[in-house]
Design a protein around this motif. Structure first.
Motif, PDB file in Angstrom:
ATOM      1  N   VAL A   1       0.825  -1.220   0.000  1.00 45.24           N
ATOM      2  CA  VAL A   1       0.000   0.000   0.000  1.00 45.24           C
ATOM      3  C   VAL A   1       0.853   1.261   0.000  1.00 45.24           C
ATOM      4  O   VAL A   1       0.622   2.188  -0.779  1.00 45.24           O
ATOM      5  CB  VAL A   1      -0.960  -0.008   1.212  1.00 45.24           C
ATOM      6  N   PHE A   2       1.855   1.315   0.873  1.00 45.58           N
ATOM      7  CA  PHE A   2       2.660   2.522   1.017  1.00 45.58           C
ATOM      8  C   PHE A   2       3.993   2.460   0.266  1.00 45.58           C
ATOM      9  O   PHE A   2       4.607   3.492   0.034  1.00 45.58           O
ATOM     10  CB  PHE A   2       2.984   2.775   2.502  1.00 45.58           C
ATOM     11  N   GLY A   3       4.441   1.252  -0.049  1.00 44.80           N
ATOM     12  CA  GLY A   3       5.784   1.136  -0.590  1.00 44.80           C
ATOM     13  C   GLY A   3       6.841   1.374   0.472  1.00 44.80           C
ATOM     14  O   GLY A   3       7.977   1.728   0.172  1.00 44.80           O
ATOM     15  N   LEU A   4       6.458   1.180   1.759  1.00 50.85           N
ATOM     16  CA  LEU A   4       7.385   1.395   2.871  1.00 50.85           C
ATOM     17  C   LEU A   4       8.056   0.071   3.240  1.00 50.85           C
ATOM     18  O   LEU A   4       7.403  -0.868   3.672  1.00 50.85           O
ATOM     19  CB  LEU A   4       6.640   1.949   4.093  1.00 50.85           C
ATOM     20  N   TYR A   5       9.368   0.013   3.053  1.00 50.09           N
ATOM     21  CA  TYR A   5      10.108  -1.215   3.321  1.00 50.09           C
ATOM     22  C   TYR A   5      10.875  -1.132   4.642  1.00 50.09           C
ATOM     23  O   TYR A   5      11.121  -2.138   5.293  1.00 50.09           O
ATOM     24  CB  TYR A   5      11.089  -1.504   2.181  1.00 50.09           C
ATOM     25  N   GLU A   6      11.273   0.046   5.001  1.00 43.04           N
ATOM     26  CA  GLU A   6      12.062   0.210   6.221  1.00 43.04           C
ATOM     27  C   GLU A   6      12.000   1.671   6.630  1.00 43.04           C
ATOM     28  O   GLU A   6      11.304   2.479   6.016  1.00 43.04           O
ATOM     29  CB  GLU A   6      13.516  -0.215   5.964  1.00 43.04           C
ATOM     30  N   GLY A   7      12.721   2.014   7.677  1.00 43.35           N
ATOM     31  CA  GLY A   7      12.758   3.394   8.141  1.00 43.35           C
ATOM     32  C   GLY A   7      11.875   3.620   9.347  1.00 43.35           C
ATOM     33  O   GLY A   7      11.025   2.795   9.704  1.00 43.35           O
ATOM     34  N   GLU A   8      12.070   4.769   9.969  1.00 37.41           N
ATOM     35  CA  GLU A   8      11.376   5.069  11.221  1.00 37.41           C
ATOM     36  C   GLU A   8       9.874   5.148  11.035  1.00 37.41           C
ATOM     37  O   GLU A   8       9.106   4.639  11.854  1.00 37.41           O
ATOM     38  CB  GLU A   8      11.912   6.391  11.796  1.00 37.41           C
ATOM     39  N   ARG A   9       9.421   5.782   9.953  1.00 39.57           N
ATOM     40  CA  ARG A   9       7.980   5.928   9.755  1.00 39.57           C
ATOM     41  C   ARG A   9       7.317   4.570   9.554  1.00 39.57           C
ATOM     42  O   ARG A   9       6.213   4.315  10.067  1.00 39.57           O
ATOM     43  CB  ARG A   9       7.692   6.832   8.563  1.00 39.57           C
ATOM     44  N   CYS A  10       7.977   3.700   8.827  1.00 41.49           N
ATOM     45  CA  CYS A  10       7.453   2.352   8.617  1.00 41.49           C
ATOM     46  C   CYS A  10       7.312   1.624   9.951  1.00 41.49           C
ATOM     47  O   CYS A  10       6.277   0.996  10.229  1.00 41.49           O
ATOM     48  CB  CYS A  10       8.378   1.586   7.682  1.00 41.49           C
TER      49      CYS A  10
END
Length: 450
Positions: free
Chosen positions: A158-167
């Motif tokens: 959905v978001f394309g979020l794989y890593e990082g603080e927001r993910c």
């Protein structure tokens, strides 16, 4: 208005409490007395509603050839405190149809093969971590592990979020929000508006409000950054929705994007996690089923050929039987009678609310002999119509994420069975109980790493 239809004669308040506390018991008891159709006074809709579980009647309701029934989004308002008013579940008519057409391509076709590798890697990561900690804690809850997997998959799709603080923050907050409705008691806050009071951070509803606000903040931050830095090469659903335009050429507002994203996030990972948990339970509860499944899985020459795994007949039968015996969604989305209509010999007047009861449909003995027994072979022996087997609902409000959910369920189950040795910690049968508006395994299914 509904006097012609069999009515449960228990007083309304008691019916409401029974429906929230023990929905399976409520439905089964009613169906023993009125097998095909009955009128109920359950909460969440404001009126007496008609339950259907006879296949031809459900087909008549869902195919809607003569516009006898409508599917207004406003009747799904029980989910509004979490999902908002602008997601696909809440929309009506042309707006609903267009939003579905916009979302559906992300869950079909060539994307599935790409999702296969993603599902495999996330499943492996979650279980490798569990096994790394095996010496200190060999036990785990299947429902928690499956939610970890499904949430990571949906965040990436959905978001394309794989890593990082927001993910990581979104993952943590979505888990916390999901855990607010793990029992009939905590789920009752969704059904009784009178107790939806924000009495501070330590009150149940106040806790929900604050967690939702934190999730909103993260989503709006992601939307703002995407608007400021447009990347046409991105293929996640958020990027696709942001490039969409209506007939006047207007993009979706931030609020519409937020509601759609939260709908896909919440509905997309909660339901799939539950279905995968049940699949793990049955394959380890019945050794013969596990043995047959492993034999079939090992027949695939390339263990990374996700589409060949997806098409395996016995794996498909196991997943279908899991969704039959324990459908995550108990009911179809509600329909409303538009013009007088006859259903199973009863006359329904306009404005009557009608629900297809998926749970009771899946336990009809004439369709599924020995319905309380787990028998994958029944899906190899015959083909069931969309109105006899409908774990993802039906009609214009059929689940948009059905293809991804089925694909994810099969690849996760195959990955676990081929690579990890598990067993149930307790041989006692696990029963379904209410989790929000769905059914989930009571206790989360305790398992042990071998």
């Amino acid at each position: 208005m509904l006097t012609a239809i069999n009515q449960i004669d228990t007083i309304s308040l008691l019916q409401q409490i029974q429906w929230v506390a023990d929905p399976v018991g409520y439905m089964v008891t009613a169906a023993r007395k009125y097998p095909d159709i009955f009128t109920s006074q359950i909460v969440g809709f404001g009126n007496a509603i008609v339950f259907l579980n006879e296949p031809q009647a459900i087909q008549q309701m869902l195919t809607n050839d003569r516009k006898q029934f409508s599917a207004p989004g406003e009747l799904n308002a029980i989910l509004e405190p979490i999902l908002g008013r602008s997601g696909v579940i809440m929309l009506d008519g042309d707006r609903h149809k267009k939003r579905r057409h916009l979302i559906m391509p992300s869950f079909h076709g060539s994307r599935m093969q790409n999702y296969g590798q993603l599902v495999f890697e996330i499943t492996t990561k979650v279980f490798d971590k569990l096994f790394a900690n095996k010496t200190t804690n060999p036990n785990f809850l299947a429902r928690e592990a499956m939610q970890d997997i499904s949430l990571q998959i949906i965040l990436q799709a959905v978001f394309g979020l794989y890593e990082g603080e927001r993910c990581q923050q979104l993952k943590m907050l979505m888990n916390r929000l999901s855990e607010l409705f793990t029992s009939p008691l905590t789920s009752s806050f969704l059904f009784f508006p009178a107790i939806q009071k924000d009495l501070g951070a330590w009150s149940p509803w106040g806790n929900l409000v604050r967690q939702r606000e934190q999730i909103d903040q993260l989503i709006y931050m992601e939307i703002a950054e995407r608007r400021a830095n447009v990347d046409l090469n991105r293929t996640d659903i958020l990027s696709m929705l942001m490039t969409a335009r209506d007939e006047e050429g207007n993009p979706m507002t931030d609020l519409e994007l937020r509601d759609e994203l939260l709908t896909l996030l919440f509905a997309g990972h909660e339901t799939t996690a539950t279905a995968m948990s049940w699949a793990l339970y049955w394959t380890h509860h019945l050794p013969d089923v596990k043995e047959k499944l492993l034999h079939e899985l090992k027949s695939i020459a390339d263990p990374m050929d996700w589409m060949s795994i997806f098409r395996l007949p016995y794996l498909t039968a196991v997943c279908n039987e899991t969704l039959r015996i324990h459908p995550v969604a108990m009911l179809t989305f509600p329909r409303v009678v538009v013009e007088p209509v006859e259903l199973l010999g009863y006359k329904l007047e306009p404005n009557t609310i009608v629900l297809g009861c998926i749970y009771l449909l899946h336990h009809r003995e004439e369709l599924y002999p020995d319905a309380e027994k787990f028998k994958p072979e029944r899906f190899l022996d015959r083909q069931f119509s969309p109105y006899e087997f409908m774990p993802f609902g039906g009609g214009v409000r059929r689940c948009v994420g059905e293809a991804l959910a089925q694909f994810e369920m099969k690849i996760v189950l195959a990955t676990i069975l081929l690579n990890y040795d598990l067993e149930l910690s307790d041989r006692k049968p696990v029963k379904p109980q209410r989790r929000g508006v769905t059914l989930a395994p009571a206790g989360g299914i305790k398992m042990t790493l071998i």
